[in-house]
Design an enzyme around this catalytic site. Sequence first.
Site, mmCIF file in Angstrom:
data_model
loop_
_atom_site.group_PDB
_atom_site.id
_atom_site.type_symbol
_atom_site.label_atom_id
_atom_site.label_comp_id
_atom_site.label_asym_id
_atom_site.label_seq_id
_atom_site.Cartn_x
_atom_site.Cartn_y
_atom_site.Cartn_z
ATOM 1 N N GLU A 1 -17.664 7.470 7.030
ATOM 2 C CA GLU A 1 -16.554 6.759 7.498
ATOM 3 C C GLU A 1 -16.523 6.348 8.664
ATOM 4 O O GLU A 1 -16.041 4.982 8.925
ATOM 5 C CB GLU A 1 -15.140 7.907 7.481
ATOM 6 C CG GLU A 1 -14.859 8.262 5.729
ATOM 7 C CD GLU A 1 -13.900 9.367 5.683
ATOM 8 O OE1 GLU A 1 -12.922 9.274 5.159
ATOM 9 O OE2 GLU A 1 -13.789 10.212 6.341
ATOM 10 N N GLU B 1 -16.262 15.451 0.007
ATOM 11 C CA GLU B 1 -14.969 16.217 0.111
ATOM 12 C C GLU B 1 -14.281 16.988 -1.000
ATOM 13 O O GLU B 1 -13.648 17.927 -0.765
ATOM 14 C CB GLU B 1 -14.062 15.242 1.076
ATOM 15 C CG GLU B 1 -14.157 15.152 2.510
ATOM 16 C CD GLU B 1 -15.321 13.627 2.859
ATOM 17 O OE1 GLU B 1 -15.379 13.411 3.953
ATOM 18 O OE2 GLU B 1 -15.666 13.271 1.732
#
Length: 301
Positions: free
Chosen positions: A106, A126
């Site tokens: 990210e 995740e």
Amino acid sequence: MSTAHYDVHGNIAVIRLDNPPVNGLGLTLRQGIVDGVLRAESDDAVKAVVLIGSDRAFSGGADISEFGTDKAMAEPNLNTVINYVESSRKPVIAAISGACMGGGLELALGCHYRIAKPDAQIALPEVKLGLLPGAGGTQRLPRVIGAEHALNMIISGSVVPANQFKGSALFDELIDGELLDAAIAYATKVVNEQLPLKKVRDLKVRHDNPEGFFMFTRNTVGAMAKNYPAPLKCVDAVHAAATKPFDKGMAVEREAFLTLMQTPESRALRHAFFSERLTSKIADVPADTPGPSKTVFLFLF
């Protein structure tokens, strides 16, 4: 102590992430990145910034030692760090080797340019903790590799080598030689050719039939995910990336992340994850002792 080392090579600033073993994005390191970007911004002699990790990892994501503590969400949190990087008036180039996963990916997606070693390991894992990416991963990744490929990566949490993204907007160049030298050379090229500050958030998610695709995907994922809510939340977030303006998509992602953090499924998966890590540190436990089972969702579109 984890930190970010700042050096200047000619007119290129280099911010090196240093939080072994995998450059977890703990509070001190997050602050170091912001300080480095601001320092480069204030120096007229600096024309571009290179963000680089170690050979082992650009960043493996969140610093798990901070989970459950005030440091995990203390400012600057990861979204704040990415905003500083993305809003820099000077080009920021991510130079990636080793693990680039979760928050590390990210962060790289918030940079204006990305170069990588072909064997760098790319992932948003995740979902294996009952969560979804919470710092723009569901919104930026579809903009550079397409909704279908991004959703497959996000729902499966699988690791993909960087060379499989050759030709996509995820990476501007793949590097076989010494990464830092190549990154400085690339940054110099960006400066000399006055290339624009590319922001992933400004790209559009391309798909010929987004509504039909997401309807099919939601039905398929719902049937296979059963009682685990994270995969369907991933579908919702990527759907928002394809159909809403960036900031509204980010709001969908954030709400889903905070909701999932409170679910018993995520709490159980995170507990199993930490239990496995603790077990691996006990000296007299045989190396081949099975750890807690992992729930992995893999869909190929």
